[in-house]
Design a protein around this motif. Structure first.
Motif, mmCIF file in Angstrom:
data_model
loop_
_atom_site.group_PDB
_atom_site.id
_atom_site.type_symbol
_atom_site.label_atom_id
_atom_site.label_comp_id
_atom_site.label_asym_id
_atom_site.label_seq_id
_atom_site.Cartn_x
_atom_site.Cartn_y
_atom_site.Cartn_z
ATOM 1 N N ASP A 1 0.837 -1.195 0.000
ATOM 2 C CA ASP A 1 0.000 0.000 0.000
ATOM 3 C C ASP A 1 0.878 1.254 0.000
ATOM 4 O OD1 ASP A 1 1.025 0.092 2.592
ATOM 5 O OD2 ASP A 1 -0.896 -0.284 3.565
ATOM 6 N N THR A 2 0.269 2.393 0.200
ATOM 7 C CA THR A 2 1.015 3.654 0.172
ATOM 8 C C THR A 2 2.079 3.689 1.267
ATOM 9 O OG1 THR A 2 -0.846 4.813 -0.828
ATOM 10 C CG2 THR A 2 0.798 6.173 0.267
ATOM 11 N N ALA A 3 1.807 3.125 2.425
ATOM 12 C CA ALA A 3 2.812 3.104 3.501
ATOM 13 C C ALA A 3 4.038 2.299 3.067
ATOM 14 C CB ALA A 3 2.216 2.532 4.781
ATOM 15 N N GLU A 4 3.815 1.156 2.430
ATOM 16 C CA GLU A 4 4.934 0.350 1.920
ATOM 17 C C GLU A 4 5.705 1.136 0.861
ATOM 18 O OE1 GLU A 4 6.034 -2.802 2.647
ATOM 19 O OE2 GLU A 4 4.628 -2.888 4.316
ATOM 20 N N SER A 5 4.975 1.812 0.007
ATOM 21 C CA SER A 5 5.587 2.618 -1.042
ATOM 22 C C SER A 5 6.438 3.738 -0.442
ATOM 23 C CB SER A 5 4.493 3.188 -1.950
ATOM 24 O OG SER A 5 5.046 3.906 -3.005
ATOM 25 N N ARG A 6 5.904 4.404 0.564
ATOM 26 C CA ARG A 6 6.673 5.467 1.241
ATOM 27 C C ARG A 6 7.952 4.902 1.857
ATOM 28 N NH1 ARG A 6 1.523 7.435 3.411
ATOM 29 N NH2 ARG A 6 0.936 9.192 2.114
ATOM 30 N N SER A 7 7.853 3.736 2.464
ATOM 31 C CA SER A 7 9.034 3.100 3.067
ATOM 32 C C SER A 7 10.087 2.792 2.011
ATOM 33 C CB SER A 7 8.646 1.811 3.790
ATOM 34 O OG SER A 7 7.867 2.096 4.913
ATOM 35 N N PHE A 8 9.638 2.267 0.854
ATOM 36 C CA PHE A 8 10.567 1.987 -0.233
ATOM 37 C C PHE A 8 11.248 3.276 -0.700
ATOM 38 C CE2 PHE A 8 11.229 2.298 -4.819
ATOM 39 C CZ PHE A 8 12.288 1.411 -4.951
ATOM 40 N N ILE A 9 10.474 4.321 -0.887
ATOM 41 C CA ILE A 9 11.038 5.584 -1.369
ATOM 42 C C ILE A 9 12.006 6.170 -0.342
ATOM 43 C CG2 ILE A 9 10.506 7.972 -2.048
ATOM 44 C CD1 ILE A 9 7.919 6.795 -3.354
ATOM 45 N N GLN A 10 11.659 6.104 0.927
ATOM 46 C CA GLN A 10 12.556 6.601 1.976
ATOM 47 C C GLN A 10 13.858 5.804 1.988
ATOM 48 O OE1 GLN A 10 12.447 9.365 3.796
ATOM 49 N NE2 GLN A 10 14.465 8.817 4.577
ATOM 50 N N ALA A 11 13.750 4.478 1.866
ATOM 51 C CA ALA A 11 14.956 3.643 1.802
ATOM 52 C C ALA A 11 15.771 3.980 0.557
ATOM 53 C CB ALA A 11 14.572 2.163 1.814
ATOM 54 N N SER A 12 15.088 4.272 -0.548
ATOM 55 C CA SER A 12 15.786 4.649 -1.777
ATOM 56 C C SER A 12 16.581 5.931 -1.587
ATOM 57 C CB SER A 12 14.795 4.813 -2.930
ATOM 58 O OG SER A 12 14.229 3.580 -3.284
ATOM 59 N N VAL A 13 15.982 6.913 -0.908
ATOM 60 C CA VAL A 13 16.675 8.174 -0.629
ATOM 61 C C VAL A 13 17.913 7.910 0.235
ATOM 62 C CG1 VAL A 13 16.463 10.383 0.602
ATOM 63 C CG2 VAL A 13 14.619 9.606 -0.919
ATOM 64 N N GLU A 14 17.760 7.112 1.269
ATOM 65 C CA GLU A 14 18.875 6.811 2.178
ATOM 66 C C GLU A 14 19.966 6.011 1.469
ATOM 67 O OE1 GLU A 14 16.921 4.882 5.461
ATOM 68 O OE2 GLU A 14 15.855 6.719 6.024
ATOM 69 N N ASN A 15 19.561 5.010 0.673
ATOM 70 C CA ASN A 15 20.543 4.179 -0.019
ATOM 71 C C ASN A 15 21.287 4.961 -1.095
ATOM 72 O OD1 ASN A 15 19.908 1.973 1.582
ATOM 73 N ND2 ASN A 15 18.393 1.202 0.152
ATOM 74 N N TRP A 16 20.588 5.914 -1.738
ATOM 75 C CA TRP A 16 21.260 6.769 -2.722
ATOM 76 C C TRP A 16 22.356 7.570 -2.020
ATOM 77 C CZ3 TRP A 16 19.295 7.592 -7.956
ATOM 78 C CH2 TRP A 16 20.064 8.486 -8.706
ATOM 79 N N ALA A 17 22.007 8.158 -0.888
ATOM 80 C CA ALA A 17 22.982 8.954 -0.126
ATOM 81 C C ALA A 17 24.159 8.101 0.336
ATOM 82 C CB ALA A 17 22.297 9.609 1.072
ATOM 83 N N ALA A 18 23.891 6.831 0.664
ATOM 84 C CA ALA A 18 24.949 5.925 1.108
ATOM 85 C C ALA A 18 25.757 5.362 -0.059
ATOM 86 C CB ALA A 18 24.336 4.775 1.914
ATOM 87 N N GLY A 19 25.257 5.538 -1.283
ATOM 88 C CA GLY A 19 25.957 5.036 -2.456
ATOM 89 C C GLY A 19 25.809 3.544 -2.685
ATOM 90 N N THR A 20 24.738 2.936 -2.128
ATOM 91 C CA THR A 20 24.558 1.492 -2.270
ATOM 92 C C THR A 20 23.474 1.101 -3.275
ATOM 93 O OG1 THR A 20 23.026 1.436 -0.398
ATOM 94 C CG2 THR A 20 25.370 1.009 0.069
ATOM 95 N N GLU A 21 22.528 1.999 -3.514
ATOM 96 C CA GLU A 21 21.464 1.765 -4.487
ATOM 97 C C GLU A 21 21.076 3.096 -5.115
ATOM 98 O OE1 GLU A 21 17.943 -0.174 -3.026
ATOM 99 O OE2 GLU A 21 19.063 -1.864 -2.218
#
Length: 177
Positions: A48-68
């Motif tokens: 659902d939207t909550a899962e989607s938000r979690s994925f997007i937040q993880a994407s932002v964090e992983n981009w900053a970490a240089g892992t995804e």
């Protein structure tokens, strides 16, 4: 090493995920569940939207970490039609591409174009020797995209399935610069 945040690829545009797309991303996954949940363990009836938000937040964090480096795929007129990303999980010198397409846009060549484009971008990044894609042997759609994008098979390994449509065979294909 950081790829561009937006990549134009003809009829499609790859854009780094943004939080305001969470509702549309959840709708895209829900609409495509019959195809996605066969091979992607995260694609469940409860997505659902909550899962989607979690994925997007993880994407932002992983981009900053240089892992995804995860992207939403849009048509030229702004329809969200899928997702694609580069991941470092296979170790130094290799970037792995993962992807999924929204069902109504499947089979139109959009994902092949996205994979070709992201592969070209990946090969311009420092230290990248190869780009890989891994998919279950039963996932004919992913196999077709990889082949059309110029990837060649380099390995098959046995593993325990993680999604209902999977076999015990994980195929690895690669593209070298």
């Amino acid at each position: 090493m950081e790829p561009p945040e937006m990549i134009n690829a003809g009829d499609i545009v790859l854009k780094r995920w943004e939080p305001e797309w969470a509702d549309e991303a959840a709708a895209a996954v829900s609409e495509s569940l019959p195809e996605l949940k066969r091979f992607l363990p995260w694609a469940t009836d409860g997505y659902d939207t909550a899962e989607s938000r979690s994925f997007i937040q993880a994407s932002v964090e992983n981009w900053a970490a240089g892992t995804e480096f995860n992207y939403a795929i849009f048509t030229a007129v702004g329809d969200l039609i899928g997702a694609i990303g580069l991941m470092t999980r296979m170790g130094p010198g290799t970037l792995e591409i993962g992807y999924w397409m929204r069902t109504p846009w499947a089979g139109r060549g959009h994902m092949t174009a996205a994979v070709r484009t992201l592969t070209r971008v990946a090969h311009t990044l420092p230290g990248v020797e190869r780009v890989a894609i891994r998919y279950d042997a039963a996932n004919k759609a992913s196999a077709s995209v990889a082949a059309k994008a110029g990837f060649v098979e380099v390995d098959r390994e046995h593993r325990e399935p993680t999604a209902p449509g999977e076999t015990k065979i994980l195929v690895t294909v690669e593209h070298r610069a």
